[in-house]
Design a protein around this motif. Sequence first.
Motif, PDB file in Angstrom:
ATOM      1  N   ASP A  66       0.860  -1.174   0.000  1.00 16.79           N
ATOM      2  CA  ASP A  66       0.000   0.000   0.000  1.00 16.79           C
ATOM      3  C   ASP A  66       0.901   1.230   0.000  1.00 16.79           C
ATOM      4  O   ASP A  66       1.545   1.534   0.996  1.00 16.79           O
ATOM      5  N   MET A  67       0.955   1.928  -1.129  1.00 14.39           N
ATOM      6  CA  MET A  67       1.873   3.055  -1.261  1.00 14.39           C
ATOM      7  C   MET A  67       1.571   4.172  -0.269  1.00 14.39           C
ATOM      8  O   MET A  67       2.485   4.817   0.249  1.00 14.39           O
ATOM      9  N   LEU A  68       0.298   4.402   0.022  1.00 12.33           N
ATOM     10  CA  LEU A  68      -0.046   5.452   0.981  1.00 12.33           C
ATOM     11  C   LEU A  68       0.488   5.114   2.371  1.00 12.33           C
ATOM     12  O   LEU A  68       0.972   5.997   3.096  1.00 12.33           O
ATOM     13  N   TYR A  69       0.416   3.853   2.744  1.00  9.59           N
ATOM     14  CA  TYR A  69       0.937   3.428   4.047  1.00  9.59           C
ATOM     15  C   TYR A  69       2.455   3.606   4.093  1.00  9.59           C
ATOM     16  O   TYR A  69       3.006   4.103   5.085  1.00  9.59           O
ATOM     17  N   ILE A  70       3.134   3.214   3.007  1.00  8.72           N
ATOM     18  CA  ILE A  70       4.592   3.352   2.955  1.00  8.72           C
ATOM     19  C   ILE A  70       4.989   4.822   3.038  1.00  8.72           C
ATOM     20  O   ILE A  70       5.912   5.198   3.781  1.00  8.72           O
TER      21      ILE A  70
END
Length: 268
Positions: free
Chosen positions: A239-243
């Motif tokens: 999940d790019m937003l989480y990263i």
Amino acid sequence: MTQEDKRDYHPFLAALSIQFRVIGALIMRELHTRYGRENIGYLWMILEPALLAAAIAAFHSGSKNHYSTDILPVPFTIVGYTAYYMFRAVVNRAEGTIESNQSLLYHRRVTILDLSIARTVLEFISVLFTMILLLTLAALFGLGDMPYRWIYLLGGFILMTWFCFGLALIVTSWTYDNRTAARLVHPMTYLALPLSGAFVILSWVPEPYRSLLYWFPMVQIFEMIRYGQFEYAESIHFDMLYIILICALLTYTGLILMRRLRHHIHLR
């Protein structure tokens, strides 16, 4: 843009230009200090990680495709090890950032943040060129294919660089004048290897360990890198937003610690 806005805008651009020149000069100094000009000189920047990654990939060159997929062992090892090498190099070298460059802090334009940025950018360039070189050689020798989704692969490496940079800021602040903490950095980077996801795909891990590893940001970054490399790799495990959120929190924490550290540095 009004005339008043232009007057405010130009000093900002001038200051930004100066900082870029400072970071560029620090990168050149780091290159010369670390590799010198003897023998092959600056080529060690690429050759050093390339030799290590190629040696590990060679051990897996005779292996079959992982789990009967298109995930060939050689490119799998190359992208995994080069990204982990950057993590290890950036975090390990953060421990001595201030001590090895303390004389530079006499210059008003040079800050601890500049030193950290210069070292991280140098490692990013080194590892990225190494990965491209090894993947090209693997494709030429029929041991792998070039990346299927370049954008995701490059994005994964950029996020890995950001993650390492945030950690490096914290390590630099944590280890200054703290010998015990400094001695723990290197073992911790090696202990992080089995948890990093560098050499294992998350879908291979059984539950409940898969759900636990999912929340470790390095695992998601490696999943994104492999999604960029292999056609049939899955995108459900990152999940790019989480990263981005984790990287931003690490960087923010590191900047706060850096700001507090400035008052405790004694130039000598």
